[in-house]
Design a protein around this motif. Sequence first.
Motif, PDB file in Angstrom:
ATOM      1  N   HIS A  15      57.949   0.410   1.843  1.00 45.13           N
ATOM      2  CA  HIS A  15      58.373   1.639   1.171  1.00 45.13           C
ATOM      3  C   HIS A  15      57.500   1.933  -0.045  1.00 45.13           C
ATOM      4  O   HIS A  15      57.093   3.078  -0.279  1.00 45.13           O
ATOM      5  CB  HIS A  15      59.838   1.496   0.756  1.00 45.13           C
ATOM      6  CG  HIS A  15      60.423   2.735   0.157  1.00 45.13           C
ATOM      7  ND1 HIS A  15      60.803   3.820   0.919  1.00 45.13           N
ATOM      8  CD2 HIS A  15      60.694   3.069  -1.141  1.00 45.13           C
ATOM      9  CE1 HIS A  15      61.290   4.763   0.129  1.00 45.13           C
ATOM     10  NE2 HIS A  15      61.229   4.332  -1.129  1.00 45.13           N
ATOM     11  N   SER A  16      57.201   0.901  -0.810  1.00 46.78           N
ATOM     12  CA  SER A  16      56.407   1.086  -2.028  1.00 46.78           C
ATOM     13  C   SER A  16      54.992   1.549  -1.708  1.00 46.78           C
ATOM     14  O   SER A  16      54.495   2.525  -2.292  1.00 46.78           O
ATOM     15  CB  SER A  16      56.352  -0.224  -2.827  1.00 46.78           C
ATOM     16  OG  SER A  16      57.640  -0.601  -3.259  1.00 46.78           O
ATOM     17  N   VAL A  18      53.712   2.790   1.197  1.00 50.17           N
ATOM     18  CA  VAL A  18      53.683   4.073   1.901  1.00 50.17           C
ATOM     19  C   VAL A  18      53.972   5.209   0.926  1.00 50.17           C
ATOM     20  O   VAL A  18      53.345   6.273   0.954  1.00 50.17           O
ATOM     21  CB  VAL A  18      54.700   4.074   3.069  1.00 50.17           C
ATOM     22  CG1 VAL A  18      54.894   5.483   3.608  1.00 50.17           C
ATOM     23  CG2 VAL A  18      54.227   3.162   4.181  1.00 50.17           C
ATOM     24  N   GLY A  19      54.923   4.972   0.016  1.00 47.63           N
ATOM     25  CA  GLY A  19      55.275   5.998  -0.955  1.00 47.63           C
ATOM     26  C   GLY A  19      54.127   6.349  -1.879  1.00 47.63           C
ATOM     27  O   GLY A  19      53.855   7.527  -2.129  1.00 47.63           O
ATOM     28  N   TYR A 161      55.541   9.651   5.577  1.00 46.35           N
ATOM     29  CA  TYR A 161      56.782  10.153   4.982  1.00 46.35           C
ATOM     30  C   TYR A 161      57.995   9.659   5.778  1.00 46.35           C
ATOM     31  O   TYR A 161      58.991   9.174   5.215  1.00 46.35           O
ATOM     32  CB  TYR A 161      56.684  11.676   4.964  1.00 46.35           C
ATOM     33  CG  TYR A 161      57.902  12.461   4.558  1.00 46.35           C
ATOM     34  CD1 TYR A 161      58.835  11.992   3.640  1.00 46.35           C
ATOM     35  CD2 TYR A 161      58.085  13.745   5.074  1.00 46.35           C
ATOM     36  CE1 TYR A 161      59.928  12.763   3.261  1.00 46.35           C
ATOM     37  CE2 TYR A 161      59.158  14.528   4.703  1.00 46.35           C
ATOM     38  CZ  TYR A 161      60.082  14.032   3.805  1.00 46.35           C
ATOM     39  OH  TYR A 161      61.151  14.802   3.428  1.00 46.35           O
ATOM     40  N   ALA A 164      58.523   6.012   5.126  1.00 41.72           N
ATOM     41  CA  ALA A 164      59.126   5.817   3.804  1.00 41.72           C
ATOM     42  C   ALA A 164      60.622   6.091   3.836  1.00 41.72           C
ATOM     43  O   ALA A 164      61.407   5.392   3.186  1.00 41.72           O
ATOM     44  CB  ALA A 164      58.442   6.726   2.784  1.00 41.72           C
ATOM     45  N   GLY A 168      63.207   3.168   3.113  1.00 35.72           N
ATOM     46  CA  GLY A 168      64.042   3.393   1.942  1.00 35.72           C
ATOM     47  C   GLY A 168      65.519   3.234   2.244  1.00 35.72           C
ATOM     48  O   GLY A 168      66.274   2.663   1.443  1.00 35.72           O
TER      49      GLY A 168
END
Length: 474
Positions: A15-16, A18-19, A161, A164, A168
């Motif tokens: 998540h981190s 990709v974000g 997106y 993520a 998340g």
Amino acid sequence: MKIRSDIVQMYRDIHSWVGILAGLFLFVAFYAGSISIFESSLQNWLTTPPDLPAPVAMKQVPELMHKAFTAYPEAQREYKIVLSPTHSLPARLIWPVKAGQRHAGPTEMVAAALAPDGHLITVKYKPSEVAHFIDKLHENVGLPVFMPFSRWFMGIVTLLYAIALVSGVIIFLPLLAKNLFALRLVQGTWKKWLDIHNLLGVFSLPFHIVIALSSVLFAYYGVIYDVQSAMFSAPEPIPHHIAAHRMAQSIAPLAPVEIVEALAKQAPGFVPDVLDYATAEKNELTLRIIGHDERYMMRGPAGGLAELDPWSGKILSADYMPGLQSRSFGILTTFVALHFGSFGGITVKIGYVILGFAGAFLFYSGNRLWLISRYRKEQKNGATEPGMGTKLLTRLTYGSIFGCISGISVIIGIGLLSSYSGSFLTVSLLYYGVFCACLCVSFLVPDRLRIRILGTWSFIATVLVLFVVLYKYL
């Protein structure tokens, strides 16, 4: 819900990263996309209407067409009859200076009207390019819109997106009951941004799922359209020999007012806005009706369209017409409408604007969290200041985010103050000039001044636009 800690950590890392890779592009897409929800209204605001007499009544349109086509025979290749004139469609009869640019955005047009004594008056004008540019900026996730690969790059960003979103949700599920409504604004910077990020993400998750799925559709629309065309055949148009026979026999098409009456009988509730005529191959006259029906999902941001027979007024194709679509085309329309908010009227559009700006702030908060977390790790390893990578990403984050906000505010403000609509290239250069200036400031000024300078400038530029709107329209 219990999930193994190693799995949660793996998805937290996904998540981190990709974000941080997609967040800056998605901020621009959401911020510009929120504004482009009202693209048609914005274009009308920013377009200076030409000086023309009042539009003629619909019953006088045949007279207007006869005089215009006698003076300008080339106008018969492609022209529009406007049922509800606006600043960007200012006359009952308009046509492009150069035909064949239906999908090229705002182009130079000729508007025709009749003076009180009945003689023809024509004026050239061009709708503002600003609203169209903002929409393209949204579509291309902030990349220069003339880049041929930007649409495919947008598809890659969209897939990141989606990853993520999934990761998340997985990392938040174990803490759902405890942290759902947590908002610790006074317990440290990291906790504050984490709670804001989680709160925005959880409560707007359905909206983000819809946007992610529909964005993939747009990114690869060419491929999907080919599949759609192969699987779902459209109704056959009038055979060419029938159209040619009508032209040869000089059989006149129905008058615009008769077309509107015929359409009303076949599709009650559909409100036509523009009758779009064009001469296709073999001199066949085609007619598209562009309009809206807020009772249904609509294929485009401003409505849908139908193809009609200009001689009988019969609907030939309703594939993109709200309320009369087949089930297969209706499924695709649902995805498009959920992306644009083209259903439910003004209330839904305002809701989409709010959710869009909240989405932009979601990505900003995510980047802030990443930067704070990375610097904390560096401090634990003995670093006394952020590493080179952290500094680079910090400067990129603030420069690009405030550059986007400032650039859009500047082009809208200048568009409101100036009667010159400008070319697409001019608007692009102005936006990217402001954007690059903010990037330079972000890289050159000290850390303690970066947010203060860029934030103040963005705030002033945006507030000035609001004052210009109030001054000009109140």
